[in-house]
Design a protein around this motif. Structure first.
Motif, PDB file in Angstrom:
ATOM      1  N   GLY A   1      -9.238  -8.770   0.052  1.00  0.00           N
ATOM      2  CA  GLY A   1      -8.908 -10.112  -0.373  1.00  0.00           C
ATOM      3  C   GLY A   1      -9.736 -11.178   0.325  1.00  0.00           C
TER       4      GLY A   1
ATOM      5  N   ASN B   1      -8.694 -11.041   3.752  1.00  0.00           N
ATOM      6  CA  ASN B   1      -7.362 -10.559   4.090  1.00  0.00           C
ATOM      7  C   ASN B   1      -7.126  -9.177   3.510  1.00  0.00           C
ATOM      8  OD1 ASN B   1      -6.361 -10.998   1.285  1.00  0.00           O
ATOM      9  ND2 ASN B   1      -6.634 -13.157   1.833  1.00  0.00           N
TER      10      ASN B   1
ATOM     11  N   SER C   1      -5.102  -6.260   1.470  1.00  0.00           N
ATOM     12  CA  SER C   1      -4.221  -6.038   0.330  1.00  0.00           C
ATOM     13  C   SER C   1      -3.380  -4.797   0.591  1.00  0.00           C
ATOM     14  CB  SER C   1      -5.044  -5.847  -0.949  1.00  0.00           C
ATOM     15  OG  SER C   1      -4.207  -5.480  -2.026  1.00  0.00           O
TER      16      SER C   1
ATOM     17  N   SER D   1      -1.297  -3.225  -1.463  1.00  0.00           N
ATOM     18  CA  SER D   1      -0.841  -2.572  -2.685  1.00  0.00           C
ATOM     19  C   SER D   1      -0.885  -1.048  -2.545  1.00  0.00           C
ATOM     20  CB  SER D   1      -1.716  -3.008  -3.857  1.00  0.00           C
ATOM     21  OG  SER D   1      -1.368  -2.320  -5.039  1.00  0.00           O
TER      22      SER D   1
ATOM     23  N   CYS E   1      -9.062  -2.643   8.227  1.00  0.00           N
ATOM     24  CA  CYS E   1      -7.689  -2.759   7.721  1.00  0.00           C
ATOM     25  C   CYS E   1      -6.651  -2.659   8.831  1.00  0.00           C
ATOM     26  CB  CYS E   1      -7.416  -1.711   6.649  1.00  0.00           C
ATOM     27  SG  CYS E   1      -7.473   0.008   7.228  1.00  0.00           S
TER      28      CYS E   1
END
Length: 453
Positions: A238, A381, A383, A385, A416
């Motif tokens: 992101g 940023n 994600s 999901s 991450c």
């Protein structure tokens, strides 16, 4: 020229100018240059340069090997700790890591050119196709690795060395992650990122499936039921928004998308650029976007950063490189409004900022910078999901020092997670170390207990 907007055009330069502008930023040393550069090393017994390297490469040893004419031995010393040592030699901020720690780095002297020496050795090995590692007897264990970036590739290679199989699930069409899509074109020329992917996967036991996105094509629970272990290494997908009026205007672009489009373009002349470009941000993405805007023919490029020079995430070297390329860097400015005309960017209103009582605040004084293109480089940023009940910390995956997540049998590494700096070399170290942790878990005959509270 191909006019795409108010002042945004492709084909501003001649073919010769494009070729010249996007040549290798730091061409590789030749043999004589490498011998001279390596002879400057003191081979310190305590090796502060090695301590400063996130992957803990034995820097004095690999430099000594170059000095004795053993470039291939030097490459093996590098690859023992960092299998992506070729790209790291090109993009690592060595001026703030190993070279900053070099004892020769004084007011009267300059540090040993560690990055250039590392590139010399690794390039020699890769060009000769020399593979220093082979798979151990297959163990029958298969690990799902989500993301084919630096962390995922380093982990997969280390897992393969131990005899395990790795299936890398990569959302994009090409593998390499940040190295393929996020690095300035002039830092990694001649399709080097893909050549390095081929070099890493040549060990065998590594399968890459492109076009497979977490949360769209599979979930974490799918992987934990199908594979013996899972390593999450998907990076940051992101892009942070500005949250100001005018952000939707034509001519406002994400700097990461601009850099990716330029890297994937075989013809630089088809990439459109504004005549007057404003880049918002103070990190490497901002610097790379600004410099490449100039290289594409933008007449005026300005970086606006809300804090002071010393607060910029981009290294002083990169800031100086931008200034030398004709980029204007302005500090203590925050975006207030993007000004439009006929639906297109015409300028940006900025507010002067200051530190008061330890807080960054707007002063109320404003100004306008004319622009036909605005690039956002204010950070990325994560994600979440498809990750189910995984625990997070400050917007990233929570892990312990070995990379264990809150879900049994699942590890994570790279951008991450919330550990270390968002650097290629840090991602490589984390991927390598997570793979070693997975191997130890396999050797123990069981998955480790949940390690994150």
């Amino acid at each position: 020229m191909d006019r795409l907007g108010n002042g945004i055009e492709a084909g501003r330069l001649t073919p010769a100018e494009y070729d010249s502008n996007f040549t290798d930023l730091h061409p590789r040393l030749d043999r004589h240059e490498a011998l001279v550069a390596s002879d400057r090393c003191y081979f310190c017994y305590d090796a502060p340069c090695m301590t400063a390297c996130p992957t803990s490469i034995d820097i004095p040893l690999f430099i000594r090997q170059i000095s004795t004419g053993n470039a291939l031995g030097s490459a093996k010393t590098i690859f023992d700790q960092n299998i992506l040592g070729g790209m790291c030699a090109r993009v690592c901020p060595t001026e703030t890591l190993c070279e900053q720690a070099c004892v020769r780095n004084t007011a009267e002297d300059k540090p040993v050119e560690i990055g250039k020496l590392q590139r010399y050795a690794t390039d020699m090995a890769m060009e000769q196709g020399r593979q220093f590692y082979s798979r151990k007897t297959p163990t029958g264990k298969t690990v799902a690795v989500v993301g084919a970036g630096p962390a995922g590739l380093a982990a997969a290679h280390r897992l393969a060395m131990h005899g395990h199989s790795a299936v890398i699930l990569e959302a994009r069409e090409k593998s390499g992650g940040l190295n393929e899509y996020g690095i300035a074109t002039y830092k990694a020329v001649d399709n080097f990122a893909q050549r390095e992917v081929d070099y890493v996967t040549a060990i065998g036991g590594i399968e890459i499936r492109n076009g497979q996105a977490l949360g769209r094509d599979f979930s974490l629970s799918d992987l934990t039921t199908k594979y013996d272990a899972v390593l999450l290494a998907m990076g940051l997908a992101g892009v942070n928004g500005l949250g100001v009026e005018g952000e939707e205007l034509e001519g406002v672009v994400d700097a990461v998308d601009f850099i990716a489009a330029l890297r994937q373009s075989a013809d630089r002349s088809v990439v459109p650029i504004g005549r007057r470009v404003v880049v918002l941000g103070g990190g490497m993405t901002a610097i790379d976007a600004a410099i490449q805007s100039k290289l594409l023919g933008a007449e005026e490029v300005t970086i606006c950063y809300r804090r002071g020079k010393e607060n910029m995430n981009a290294s002083p070297y990169e800031q100086d490189l931008a200034a030398a390329s004709g980029v204007i860097i302005r500090h203590w400015l925050a975006p207030k409004t993007i000004i439009g005309k006929d639906g297109k960017v015409a300028g940006i209103e900025v507010e002067y900022t200051a530190m008061r009582d330890g807080q960054l605040v707007g002063t109320g004084e404003t100004g306008v910078i004319a622009a036909d293109q605005v690039m956002k480089a204010i950070g990325q940023n994560f994600s979440a999901s498809g990750l189910g009940a995984l625990q997070f910390e400050k917007g990233k995956i929570a892990v312990d020092p070995e990379g264990h997540t809150s879900v049994e049998g699942v590890w994570a590494a790279g951008d991450c997670i919330g550990l270390g700096e968002d650097l290629t070399v840090s991602a490589v170290a984390q991927g390598r170390d997570a793979a070693e942790s997975i191997n130890r878990a396999f050797a123990a005959g069981a998955r480790p207990a949940t390690a994150v509270a």
